[in-house]
Write a protein that holds these residues in place. Structure first.
Motif: not given
Length: 383
Positions: A326-328, A335, A338-340, A356
Motif C-alpha cells: 500500500w502507498a500514500n 498529497d 489517501k492511500q491505495t 505512490l
C-alpha cells in the motif's frame, strides 16, 4: 382543776443490755497466714520454671543461665543471614551476646542454593556455622535454527555454534531470561539476524531464508528508450538489464525520458528475490504541448507539427491500486491524504501525474489521462 398524779403516762421499759464480744478460739498452732503465703510463693516459682523451660525449648528465649556467642561464616561474602526467620545480617555474621537456646540459621544469596542448619548456643560457649553455598542451576530453553539454503553458518551471541552442513542447529541449554542474538551467514547471501529472550523451558524454532547479496535488476519504461541512472551513474537505455547489483544496500534509480518527459526516480530496497523488475510510466512535461514531440531516443518526424490538443472540460474518476503493498497517493505534486486502493477519486479531465509513496521511502510514478464522465482503472506493481 388540779394536777392528778394518777394520770401520768407509764414509764418506758428498761433498755436491753448490749451483746458481749466473744473472742475467737485459737486451737493448736496459731495463725494460718504464713502457710498461705508460702503456698503462693511455691506456685510462682513453679510458674517461672515452666515459662523458662518453654522458652528454652522454643529457642532464642532468655534463660537464667546467661548468653553465648553465635558465629556464621563461609562464602559467598555478603550472603544474607536469617536467624529464626528474622533477617540478622550478612556473611560473616557474629552475635557475641546470643541468648542461650536453639537457633535455625539460614544463609541465602542470589544465584545460589540456600543453606539451613540448626545450632544450639550454650552458656558461655561459641556456636559456629560454616557454609559454602552452591551455585543454583540456571533455567534453560531449547532452540532450533533452520536455514535456506541449509549449509549456512550459525552464530550465538557472537560465537560460532555451527560451521555449515545440511543439518539444522539445535541446543537445549540456552540460558533463559537473557537476551540472545542469533546470526545466520552464508557467502553470497545477506545475513539473517534474530534477537530472542527465552522464558524458562521455552522451545523456539527460527527459520532463516537468506536473501542473495547480488541480484539482477531489469528496468523498463513507457515509452522505451529512456536513459537509466543508478546511484547517479549512467547505465544505458530502457529496456535495460543490470547484473550483480548489490542487494545489501539501498539504490537510487532515475529514468530520464528527455525534455518532453518528467524525470522519474525511486529508491530501491531489495528483498529475498534474486531478480527485480522496475517499470516506470513517464509523465509528459508541460514544455511539450503537442503530440508531435518525439519519444525518448527517437527523432522527430518531418512535416508540420499537429495542432495543440483542445482543452477538455468536465470531470472523471480514478481507481488506483498497488499490487503487493500500500502507498500514500500524491496527485500533481500534492498529497491527497489517501492511500491505495484509491476508489472513485474525482479528478478534472486531462493529464495528471500520480506518485505512490511507500512507508519505507520507496516510490513509483505514473501518468493517467482522465476523460470526462469516465472512470480510469490502474493497478501498478510495488517498486
Amino acid at each position: 382543776p388540779g394536777f392528778d398524779p394518777a394520770a401520768r403516762p407509764p414509764a418506758p421499759p428498761p433498755a436491753a443490755a448490749p451483746p458481749t464480744a466473744v473472742e475467737p478460739e485459737v486451737t493448736g498452732g496459731g495463725s494460718r497466714l504464713p502457710l498461705l503465703l508460702g503456698g503462693i510463693a511455691l506456685v510462682l516459682v513453679a510458674a517461672l520454671v515452666g515459662v523458662g523451660w518453654i522458652l528454652l525449648k522454643q529457642g532464642g528465649g532468655a534463660a537464667a543461665a546467661g548468653t553465648g556467642v553465635l558465629i556464621v561464616g563461609g562464602s559467598p561474602t555478603g550472603a544474607k543471614v536469617v536467624v529464626n526467620g528474622t533477617p540478622a545480617g550478612e556473611l560473616p555474621y557474629v552475635d557475641s551476646s546470643a541468648l542461650v537456646g536453639s537457633y535455625e540459621v539460614r544463609v541465602e544469596a542470589d544465584g545460589y542454593e540456600p543453606y539451613t542448619q540448626r545450632v544450639v548456643v550454650a552458656p558461655g560457649e561459641t556456636a559456629k556455622v560454616t557454609v559454602a553455598l552452591k551455585p543454583a542451576a540456571k533455567a534453560t530453553a531449547k532452540v532450533l535454527v533452520v536455514s535456506e539454503p541449509l549449509d549456512a553458518k550459525v552464530l550465538l551471541d557472537g560465537e560460532v555454534v555451527k560451521e555449515g552442513g545440511p543439518a539444522p542447529w539445535q541446543a537445549s541449554d540456552v540460558e533463559a531470561g537473557k537476551e540472545h542474538e542469533i546470526v545466520v551467514q552464508k557467502p553470497g547471501y545477506r545475513d539473517a539476524r534474530f534477537v530472542w529472550t527465552p522464558e524458562p523451558g521455552e522451545e523456539k524454532t527460527f527459520t532463516a531464508r537468506l536473501a542473495p547479496a547480488l541480484v539482477r535488476l531489469r528496468v523498463e519504461s513507457e515509452p522505451a528508450g529512456a536513459t537509466v541512472y543508478l546511484d547517479g551513474a549512467k547505465r544505458g537505455r530502457t529496456p535495460l538489464d543490470l547484473e550483480q547489483v548489490d542487494a545489501t544496500k539501498q539504490h537510487r534509480l532515475e529514468i530520464d525520458g528527455g525534455r518532453c518527459y518528467e524525470r522519474w526516480s525511486s529508491t530501491l530496497i531489495f528483498d529475498e528475490r534474486a531478480e527485480r523488475t522496475v517499470r516506470a510510466t513517464l509523465e509528459r512535461s508541460p514544455a511539450c504541448a503537442t503530440r508531435g514531440d518525439r519519444a525518448p531516443g527517437k527523432k522527430r518526424s518531418s512535416g508540420t507539427a499537429p495542432a495543440p490538443r483542445p482543452k477538455r472540460r468536465g470531470k472523471g474518476k480514478l481507481m488506483l491500486n498497488m499490487r503487493g503493498a500500500w502507498a500514500n497517493v500524491w496527485i500533481d505534486g500534492k498529497d491527497t491524504g489517501k492511500q491505495t486502493p484509491l476508489i472513485n477519486y474525482e479528478l478534472p479531465a486531462g493529464t495528471h501525474r500520480i506518485e505512490l509513496k511507500l512507508p519505507d521511502g520507496r516510490s513509483t510514478q505514473l501518468t493517467v489521462e482522465i476523460q470526462p464522465n469516465e472512470t480510469v482503472k490502474k493497478t501498478v506493481p510495488a517498486p
